[in-house]
Scaffold this motif. Structure first.
Motif, PDB file in Angstrom:
ATOM      1  N   LEU A 193       5.110   7.935   7.987  1.00 45.90           N
ATOM      2  CA  LEU A 193       4.134   7.779   6.908  1.00 45.90           C
ATOM      3  C   LEU A 193       4.725   8.129   5.550  1.00 45.90           C
ATOM      4  O   LEU A 193       4.256   7.645   4.517  1.00 45.90           O
ATOM      5  CB  LEU A 193       2.912   8.663   7.186  1.00 45.90           C
ATOM      6  N   HIS A 194       5.770   8.991   5.530  1.00 48.30           N
ATOM      7  CA  HIS A 194       6.407   9.370   4.272  1.00 48.30           C
ATOM      8  C   HIS A 194       7.538   8.415   3.885  1.00 48.30           C
ATOM      9  O   HIS A 194       7.862   8.289   2.708  1.00 48.30           O
ATOM     10  CB  HIS A 194       6.998  10.777   4.362  1.00 48.30           C
ATOM     11  N   ARG A 195       8.135   7.759   4.873  1.00 49.43           N
ATOM     12  CA  ARG A 195       9.382   7.031   4.624  1.00 49.43           C
ATOM     13  C   ARG A 195       9.250   5.516   4.706  1.00 49.43           C
ATOM     14  O   ARG A 195      10.137   4.799   4.228  1.00 49.43           O
ATOM     15  CB  ARG A 195      10.437   7.494   5.634  1.00 49.43           C
ATOM     16  N   VAL A 196       8.193   5.036   5.315  1.00 53.68           N
ATOM     17  CA  VAL A 196       8.037   3.588   5.503  1.00 53.68           C
ATOM     18  C   VAL A 196       6.731   3.153   4.857  1.00 53.68           C
ATOM     19  O   VAL A 196       5.717   3.840   4.964  1.00 53.68           O
ATOM     20  CB  VAL A 196       8.030   3.228   7.013  1.00 53.68           C
ATOM     21  N   ALA A 197       6.757   2.033   4.177  1.00 53.62           N
ATOM     22  CA  ALA A 197       5.546   1.508   3.548  1.00 53.62           C
ATOM     23  C   ALA A 197       4.464   1.278   4.596  1.00 53.62           C
ATOM     24  O   ALA A 197       4.738   0.775   5.691  1.00 53.62           O
ATOM     25  CB  ALA A 197       5.861   0.202   2.825  1.00 53.62           C
ATOM     26  N   ALA A 198       3.246   1.656   4.242  1.00 51.71           N
ATOM     27  CA  ALA A 198       2.144   1.539   5.195  1.00 51.71           C
ATOM     28  C   ALA A 198       1.960   0.103   5.678  1.00 51.71           C
ATOM     29  O   ALA A 198       1.571  -0.130   6.824  1.00 51.71           O
ATOM     30  CB  ALA A 198       0.857   2.048   4.558  1.00 51.71           C
ATOM     31  N   ALA A 199       2.218  -0.866   4.808  1.00 52.05           N
ATOM     32  CA  ALA A 199       2.059  -2.274   5.202  1.00 52.05           C
ATOM     33  C   ALA A 199       2.958  -2.614   6.388  1.00 52.05           C
ATOM     34  O   ALA A 199       2.553  -3.348   7.298  1.00 52.05           O
ATOM     35  CB  ALA A 199       2.379  -3.182   4.018  1.00 52.05           C
TER      36      ALA A 199
ATOM     37  N   MET B  93       0.848  -1.183   0.000  1.00 50.63           N
ATOM     38  CA  MET B  93       0.000   0.000   0.000  1.00 50.63           C
ATOM     39  C   MET B  93       0.886   1.236   0.000  1.00 50.63           C
ATOM     40  O   MET B  93       1.752   1.404   0.857  1.00 50.63           O
ATOM     41  CB  MET B  93      -0.881   0.021   1.252  1.00 50.63           C
ATOM     42  N   THR B  94       0.698   2.096  -0.958  1.00 50.65           N
ATOM     43  CA  THR B  94       1.515   3.281  -1.075  1.00 50.65           C
ATOM     44  C   THR B  94       0.634   4.509  -1.088  1.00 50.65           C
ATOM     45  O   THR B  94      -0.576   4.452  -1.093  1.00 50.65           O
ATOM     46  CB  THR B  94       2.356   3.245  -2.361  1.00 50.65           C
ATOM     47  N   HIS B  95       1.268   5.654  -1.164  1.00 51.22           N
ATOM     48  CA  HIS B  95       0.558   6.915  -1.188  1.00 51.22           C
ATOM     49  C   HIS B  95       0.639   7.558  -2.558  1.00 51.22           C
ATOM     50  O   HIS B  95       0.639   8.772  -2.689  1.00 51.22           O
ATOM     51  CB  HIS B  95       1.150   7.873  -0.139  1.00 51.22           C
ATOM     52  N   ASP B  96       0.690   6.804  -3.617  1.00 53.09           N
ATOM     53  CA  ASP B  96       0.876   7.375  -4.943  1.00 53.09           C
ATOM     54  C   ASP B  96      -0.360   8.125  -5.424  1.00 53.09           C
ATOM     55  O   ASP B  96      -0.263   8.992  -6.266  1.00 53.09           O
ATOM     56  CB  ASP B  96       1.194   6.251  -5.949  1.00 53.09           C
ATOM     57  N   ASN B  97      -1.541   7.778  -4.926  1.00 51.93           N
ATOM     58  CA  ASN B  97      -2.764   8.378  -5.415  1.00 51.93           C
ATOM     59  C   ASN B  97      -3.218   9.517  -4.524  1.00 51.93           C
ATOM     60  O   ASN B  97      -4.298   9.522  -3.977  1.00 51.93           O
ATOM     61  CB  ASN B  97      -3.879   7.322  -5.499  1.00 51.93           C
ATOM     62  N   GLY B  98      -2.365  10.503  -4.327  1.00 50.69           N
ATOM     63  CA  GLY B  98      -2.709  11.640  -3.490  1.00 50.69           C
ATOM     64  C   GLY B  98      -3.705  12.528  -4.182  1.00 50.69           C
ATOM     65  O   GLY B  98      -4.057  12.366  -5.332  1.00 50.69           O
ATOM     66  N   PRO B  99      -4.187  13.560  -3.491  1.00 50.96           N
ATOM     67  CA  PRO B  99      -5.180  14.441  -4.051  1.00 50.96           C
ATOM     68  C   PRO B  99      -4.629  15.268  -5.182  1.00 50.96           C
ATOM     69  O   PRO B  99      -3.478  15.650  -5.199  1.00 50.96           O
ATOM     70  CB  PRO B  99      -5.573  15.329  -2.852  1.00 50.96           C
ATOM     71  N   ALA B 100      -5.455  15.517  -6.155  1.00 46.42           N
ATOM     72  CA  ALA B 100      -5.022  16.322  -7.280  1.00 46.42           C
ATOM     73  C   ALA B 100      -4.766  17.742  -6.834  1.00 46.42           C
ATOM     74  O   ALA B 100      -5.464  18.301  -6.010  1.00 46.42           O
ATOM     75  CB  ALA B 100      -6.105  16.313  -8.367  1.00 46.42           C
ATOM     76  N   THR B 101      -3.743  18.354  -7.373  1.00 46.34           N
ATOM     77  CA  THR B 101      -3.424  19.726  -7.029  1.00 46.34           C
ATOM     78  C   THR B 101      -4.160  20.670  -7.948  1.00 46.34           C
ATOM     79  O   THR B 101      -4.595  20.317  -9.031  1.00 46.34           O
ATOM     80  CB  THR B 101      -1.904  19.976  -7.141  1.00 46.34           C
TER      81      THR B 101
ATOM     82  N   VAL C  40      -3.879   3.669   8.837  1.00 46.78           N
ATOM     83  CA  VAL C  40      -5.126   3.219   8.234  1.00 46.78           C
ATOM     84  C   VAL C  40      -5.861   4.381   7.587  1.00 46.78           C
ATOM     85  O   VAL C  40      -6.337   4.298   6.444  1.00 46.78           O
ATOM     86  CB  VAL C  40      -6.019   2.541   9.299  1.00 46.78           C
ATOM     87  N   THR C  41      -5.954   5.488   8.288  1.00 46.41           N
ATOM     88  CA  THR C  41      -6.692   6.648   7.778  1.00 46.41           C
ATOM     89  C   THR C  41      -6.007   7.249   6.571  1.00 46.41           C
ATOM     90  O   THR C  41      -6.658   7.585   5.569  1.00 46.41           O
ATOM     91  CB  THR C  41      -6.844   7.697   8.886  1.00 46.41           C
ATOM     92  N   ALA C  42      -4.683   7.428   6.651  1.00 43.24           N
ATOM     93  CA  ALA C  42      -3.949   8.041   5.541  1.00 43.24           C
ATOM     94  C   ALA C  42      -4.024   7.190   4.278  1.00 43.24           C
ATOM     95  O   ALA C  42      -4.220   7.705   3.174  1.00 43.24           O
ATOM     96  CB  ALA C  42      -2.490   8.259   5.950  1.00 43.24           C
ATOM     97  N   VAL C  43      -3.881   5.888   4.429  1.00 43.65           N
ATOM     98  CA  VAL C  43      -3.943   5.001   3.263  1.00 43.65           C
ATOM     99  C   VAL C  43      -5.319   5.072   2.611  1.00 43.65           C
ATOM    100  O   VAL C  43      -5.453   5.175   1.387  1.00 43.65           O
ATOM    101  CB  VAL C  43      -3.624   3.549   3.667  1.00 43.65           C
ATOM    102  N   ALA C  44      -6.363   5.029   3.433  1.00 45.57           N
ATOM    103  CA  ALA C  44      -7.714   5.052   2.889  1.00 45.57           C
ATOM    104  C   ALA C  44      -7.993   6.334   2.121  1.00 45.57           C
ATOM    105  O   ALA C  44      -8.566   6.317   1.024  1.00 45.57           O
ATOM    106  CB  ALA C  44      -8.729   4.881   4.016  1.00 45.57           C
ATOM    107  N   LEU C  45      -7.586   7.473   2.656  1.00 48.81           N
ATOM    108  CA  LEU C  45      -7.875   8.747   2.004  1.00 48.81           C
ATOM    109  C   LEU C  45      -6.998   8.984   0.790  1.00 48.81           C
ATOM    110  O   LEU C  45      -7.439   9.559  -0.209  1.00 48.81           O
ATOM    111  CB  LEU C  45      -7.702   9.897   3.010  1.00 48.81           C
ATOM    112  N   ASN C  46      -5.761   8.552   0.847  1.00 49.02           N
ATOM    113  CA  ASN C  46      -4.846   8.783  -0.269  1.00 49.02           C
ATOM    114  C   ASN C  46      -5.042   7.799  -1.413  1.00 49.02           C
ATOM    115  O   ASN C  46      -4.438   7.950  -2.470  1.00 49.02           O
ATOM    116  CB  ASN C  46      -3.391   8.719   0.214  1.00 49.02           C
ATOM    117  N   SER C  47      -5.883   6.800  -1.211  1.00 46.14           N
ATOM    118  CA  SER C  47      -6.074   5.794  -2.252  1.00 46.14           C
ATOM    119  C   SER C  47      -7.296   6.067  -3.117  1.00 46.14           C
ATOM    120  O   SER C  47      -7.601   5.287  -4.014  1.00 46.14           O
ATOM    121  CB  SER C  47      -6.197   4.398  -1.619  1.00 46.14           C
ATOM    122  N   VAL C  48      -8.012   7.169  -2.850  1.00 44.34           N
ATOM    123  CA  VAL C  48      -9.209   7.499  -3.635  1.00 44.34           C
ATOM    124  C   VAL C  48      -9.043   8.883  -4.243  1.00 44.34           C
ATOM    125  O   VAL C  48      -8.276   9.707  -3.741  1.00 44.34           O
ATOM    126  CB  VAL C  48     -10.475   7.459  -2.754  1.00 44.34           C
TER     127      VAL C  48
END
Length: 472
Positions: free
Chosen positions: A338-344, A1-9, A392-400
């Motif tokens: 949260l920025h440096r370690v994989a959420a998993a 699980m990564t944070h690649d799908n962040g909010p559009a700027t 959990v919260t960051a992954v859920a929000l950054n994945s949509v």
């Protein structure tokens, strides 16, 4: 699980762009709101012993104080997410804080445990609006996944701070006056939060394609309430009694109907398509399981030190500082991780620490009133929770995508709070079922007065009798 799908700027913005106007004020108001909501959530846990003595509660009556709150939170969080998208997240949070003020007033004046249930339910409705409203509000004023992760870490830290402060609040007023005073303080905190939110938070909406889903709300609420009723009453009334069995069967039918309704709804309150996203699905599943374990541990600690050992409320508060405090104190650490370690890895490590802490708790002696043995297990559980709740919260929000942030926020909060609701229910069901079996096996040699033997085949009577004896 990564944070690649962040909010559009926004057009022309970059990853390092300055924060949107209103970021600091909105984050401040959101953290204050979630702090108050979590104080309302955790306050009864530190008062279980006092409530049992003052209101003559027994068995599942204590469980229902927490359950009434959490059922109200979980049942209506989806709809509150829609209301925030339609009419504004700031309005939603302000309305929620006013509901908490009203519910806490009812609780402070409650002459019976049944009235206290009503106050708890009103508090739950308020918190059910504040959790998704405050989280989506900060999502709307962040531009990048990095900003969002930091904001979520701070928000989660204040959530845990509220849970850590709540037992101290209850214990302090139990020492100087009555448990009712702690609810009056909660009234004041809620009103202050309402004013701060109105003054500081930036209003945000996302009404496109969103509208109320009445059939979905009705089927979900009815199904969940019936299933939780069966789970709470089963250990005392008996799992095979007609009311309990009907509750489970009808609840399952309503929940199945909810899924059917949502699949065909033009604007569902719970978009099942979210679960096509693997990161969101995994984070949702672990949120429920992890929160069952965490709040189950908190509830068991409260019952252990309160109704069983009748410890001073201030002493009851100390383990809760260790259980909830790390999530607040470790905000800077978790934000960087949260920025440096994989959420998993964060989730796995956090749940492993919680598991070890819970395992150590099983080795404690229930007859030992000293708090020293609680330190290591509670710290492990608390640090594990700190690593998991933000992740959990960051992954859920950054994945949509951003336009689904409101629904994702409501869904994430609902699933986390569902775990919170199930924690006491599961622990209570296991404990009461085992207690009932043990009492039944030893009843013949208990040498109790004849009037106490009538009806002691039921767990409720046994628990009421023994709790009454222990209070004298």
């Amino acid at each position: 699980m990564t944070h690649d799908n962040g909010p559009a700027t926004s057009p022309g913005s970059t990853e390092g762009a300055t924060r949107t106007p209103g970021y600091a004020g909105t984050l401040t108001a959101a953290c204050g709101a979630v702090f108050v909501a979590q104080v309302a959530t955790a306050l009864p846990a530190s008062l279980n012993g006092l409530l049992q003595q003052d209101l003559s509660t027994h068995g599942s009556q204590l469980t229902w104080i927490t359950a009434a709150f959490m059922i109200a939170v979980v049942c209506f969080e989806f709809t509150f997410g829609v209301l925030g998208d339609l009419f504004g997240r700031r309005k939603l949070v302000v309305g929620g804080t006013l509901l908490v003020a009203a519910g806490s007033t009812v609780a402070a004046l409650a002459p019976t445990v049944q009235v206290l249930w009503i106050g708890a339910a009103l508090n739950g409705l308020g918190a059910g609006a504040m959790f998704p409203g405050s989280l989506t509000a900060i999502t709307a004023v962040t531009r990048t996944s990095r900003q969002r992760a930091h904001a979520v870490a701070v928000w989660s830290g204040f959530l845990s701070a509220g849970a850590a402060v709540s037992p101290l609040l209850g214990g302090m007023f139990a020492k100087i006056g009555s448990w009712r005073g702690s609810f009056w303080v909660l009234v004041g905190l809620a009103l202050i939060s309402a004013v701060l939110t109105q003054l500081l938070a930036t209003e945000s909406k996302a009404p496109a394609g969103r509208k109320l889903d009445i059939p979905g709300q009705i089927t979900f609420a009815a199904g969940l309430i019936l299933v939780l009723y069966g789970a709470v009453e089963g250990p005392e009334s008996g799992w095979t009694t007609l009311p309990v069995m009907l509750a489970f069967m009808l609840g399952a039918c309503f929940l199945a109907g909810f899924v059917v309704v949502e699949l065909g709804a033009p604007s569902p309150i719970f978009d099942l398509a979210l679960f096509r996203n693997r990161a969101f699905t995994v984070s949702s599943v672990v949120a429920v399981i992890g929160m069952i374990a965490f709040l189950g541990a908190c509830f068991a600690t409260s019952m252990w030190l309160g109704p069983l050992q009748h410890q001073d409320p201030i002493h009851v508060a100390i383990p809760f500082l260790l259980l909830q405090g790390p999530a607040f104190l470790l905000i800077p650490v978790v934000s960087r991780l949260l920025h440096r370690v994989a959420a998993a890895w964060l989730l796995t490590s956090g749940f492993a620490l919680m598991a070890v802490g819970c395992l150590l708790c099983t080795r404690l002696d229930v007859t030992d009133p000293s708090l020293g043995p609680f330190v290591a297990p509670a710290l492990l559980i608390g640090i594990g929770f700190a690593l998991t709740v933000s992740s959990v919260t960051a992954v859920a929000l950054n994945s949509v995508p951003p336009q689904q942030a409101g629904m994702a926020s409501a869904t994430t909060n609902m699933l986390r709070d569902l775990g919170f609701a199930l924690g006491p229910v599961v622990v209570g069901a296991v404990a009461l079922s085992k207690a009932g079996a043990a009492f039944s096996a030893k009843l013949a040699g208990a040498d109790l007065p004849a009037e106490h033997l009538v009806g002691l085949g039921h767990v409720r009577s046994v628990m009421a009798c023994l709790l009454d004896q222990s209070c004298r």
